[in-house]
Design an enzyme around this catalytic site. Sequence first.
Site: not given
Ligand code: IPM
Ligand code: MG
Length: 376
Positions: A141, A191, A223, A247, A251
Amino acid sequence: MDAIIMLLPGDGIGPEVVAEARKVLAAVAERYGHTFAFHEGLMGGCAIDAAGAALPEETLAGCLAADAVLLGAVGGPQWSDPKAPVRPEQGLLQLRAAMGVYANLRPVRVLDALVDASPLRPERVRGVDVMIVRELTGGLYFGRPQGRETVNGERAAVDTLRYRESEIRRVVRVGFELARGRRGKVTSVDKANVLASSRLWREVTHEVAADYPDVVCEDVLVDACAMYLINRPADFDVIVTENMFGDILSDEASMITGSLGMLPSASLGDAPVDNGQGLAVGSQRSKTRPGLYEPIHGSAPDIAGRGIANPLATILSAAMLLRSSLGLAEEAAAVEAAVERVLADGCRTADIARPGEGAIGTVEMGERVAEVVSKQ
Ligand code: IPM
Ligand code: MG
């Protein structure tokens, strides 16, 4: 205690869920005799519209001066043109960097009352309790160079995954410290079979592990980790990993619970060091630990303004704020217990209600939790 809490409601459902978390924090203040001053700032799309910047200077100054920051969500379709000069998400990245909150804690717990909300079979998800520690201010990032270029007349773009060993060490340490207070296991995800940055990550992790002989440490490729999260999620205790890996995996892990609307997060920096001449430069107002707290869900523009969003992820984020930034462990536990209580009583917002089960709105859910906190 006296504390200043900066609220950044943001976009979409952000303002609705933050309003409920504020009520719960106010109930905590009243019940336990604290004084919380709530300050508010603009960040994200609303800030772009009002001030032309995703993180206006005034907002940043407010965040740095506060004891802790509670954020709703940022972003929405009206600001997502990839060619736009400024995007809401940039505000969030700038804020994370400016606050120095390098360790992002994303607890993924399956509450017994919500086992049925998971798309996975109940026997697989029952008892899942994973703490994902995502590195938050480095890696892909933030590595430079980043951007567009022209190579032999063609459009090209570059991102950079760079880590210094100190950046790896401090976040991995957070993972080991947490594991000590939990089930004593750290899974470091990388990785290393492909990426040089991951090989450094692994090397440094093993050095840190040597200081924690009581904690089991394993390395798992990213992975493979994505796969194990689905077929044996209960095996994980603490997962620590690079910014973008974290990230994506967080999710994925959130779906184990099936209720994105329930998951909080805390982004932490280091507690300020007292050098004997007042607090070190860059620290916040007091001796509290810099912290940015937010639900892991997004701004959900499709349901914004309808009063049906689930405020529990933000309320649970407020509990993390009480514990990690203000040192109020008892109050944090009271908020968490109140959330479990209202769920056990059958309160459900639409996202966690079973088909045919009645649902309550955002405000009612917030008020129920605040009421339980007041009476505990
Ligand atoms: C998170 C979100 C953020 C990230 C975005 C909104 C920039 O997806 O906090 O996980 O990628 O960090
Ligand atoms: Mg996110």
